[in-house]
Design an enzyme around this catalytic site. Structure first.
Site, PDB file in Angstrom:
ATOM      1  N   ASP A 141       2.233 -10.641   4.935  1.00 35.21           N
ATOM      2  CA  ASP A 141       3.160  -9.480   5.259  1.00 35.21           C
ATOM      3  C   ASP A 141       2.206  -8.234   5.175  1.00 35.21           C
ATOM      4  OD1 ASP A 141       5.843 -10.819   5.205  1.00 35.21           O
ATOM      5  OD2 ASP A 141       6.192 -10.658   3.022  1.00 35.21           O
ATOM      6  N   ASP A 155      10.311 -10.231  10.500  1.00 39.29           N
ATOM      7  CA  ASP A 155      11.441  -9.937   9.057  1.00 39.29           C
ATOM      8  C   ASP A 155      12.247  -8.826   9.755  1.00 39.29           C
ATOM      9  OD1 ASP A 155       9.765 -11.918   7.746  1.00 39.29           O
ATOM     10  OD2 ASP A 155       8.993  -9.942   5.919  1.00 39.29           O
TER      11      ASP A 155
END
Length: 203
Positions: A141, A155
Site C-alpha cells: 500500500d 483497493d
C-alpha cells in the site's frame, strides 16, 4: 411445412445473432481487469523502488501523502490477522468471476466484475510472491489520504466494483441480460392485462 421451416430458420438466425454478445462482454471484463491489474502492479513496483517504508512523502501537506506500507490484511488494512484466509477468499472470488464471465451479457456488470477481478488479482500477486511467502505475502500500500487507511490501486477498484454491482442489483439489472428485468415483467403483466380485457369484452 414451409411455415415450420421458416420459423426454424428465423430462430436459428436469432440465436446466431445473439451468441456473440456474451463473448463481447467477456472481452470487456478481461480488458478492464487487465487495465486495473497493470496499473496496480506498476504503481506497486514504483512505490517499492522509490519510497522508504513508513516515511511519508507529501503530496498535499500532511493530508495526502505517499506512504509505503506492507499490509498483511485486506483492503484498507482490515483483518490483518487473517492473511492466508484472505488469500483463499480472493482466489475463490477470481474463480467465481471467471465462471460468471461465460454468461455475462450486461456491459455494466462486465465493468464492475472487471474492476473486482483486476483488483483481486493485483493483491493476489502480492499474496503469492511477496514476503514472507506464498499465501501470506504482504500487500503493498502506498497512498494515504487524511484519516483513511493507506491503500493501493487495487483497493478502490475492488470496492468501487462491488458498489457498482450492488447498485445494479438494487435497480434491477442482471448480469445475464441487457436492461432492467422489471421492464420485461411489466410488459408481460401489461400483456396479460390486455388479454384479460379482451376476453372480458368477448364475453
Amino acid at each position: 411445412m414451409t411455415d415450420e421451416t421458416t420459423d426454424s430458420t428465423e430462430a436459428t438466425t436469432t440465436d446466431e445473432a445473439a451468441e456473440p454478445q456474451p463473448r463481447r462482454r467477456l472481452r470487456l471484463l478481461i480488458s478492464v481487469a487487465a487495465v486495473v491489474l497493470t496499473l496496480d502492479v506498476v504503481t506497486k513496483v514504483l512505490a517499492v523502488a522509490l519510497l522508504t517504508p513508513n516515511q511519508p512523502v507529501s503530496i498535499i501537506g500532511d493530508t495526502v501523502t505517499w506512504t509505503l506500507v506492507r499490509n498483511p490484511g485486506a483492503a484498507f488494512s482490515m483483518a490483518t490477522g487473517y492473511t492466508w484466509a484472505l488469500t483463499l477468499i480472493a482466489t475463490g472470488v477470481v474463480v467465481g468471476i471467471v465462471w460468471m464471465g461465460r454468461r455475462l451479457v450486461s456491459p455494466w456488470w462486465a465493468l464492475g466484475l472487471g474492476m473486482i477481478l483486476g483488483g483481486a488479482l493485483g493483491n493476489l500477486v502480492d499474496r503469492f510472491f511477496r514476503w514472507p511467502g506464498p499465501l501470506q505475502g504482504h500487500v503493498i500500500d502506498f497512498l494515504s489520504i487524511g484519516w483513511w487507511p493507506v491503500f493501493n490501486v487495487a483497493d478502490p477498484a475492488v470496492v468501487g466494483g462491488a458498489i457498482l454491482l450492488v447498485g445494479l442489483s438494487l435497480f434491477g439489472f442482471d448480469f445475464d441480460r441487457v436492461g432492467r428485468h422489471t421492464d420485461a415483467r411489466r410488459a408481460v403483466d401489461g400483456g396479460d392485462g390486455g388479454g384479460d380485457g379482451g376476453d372480458g369484452g368477448g364475453g
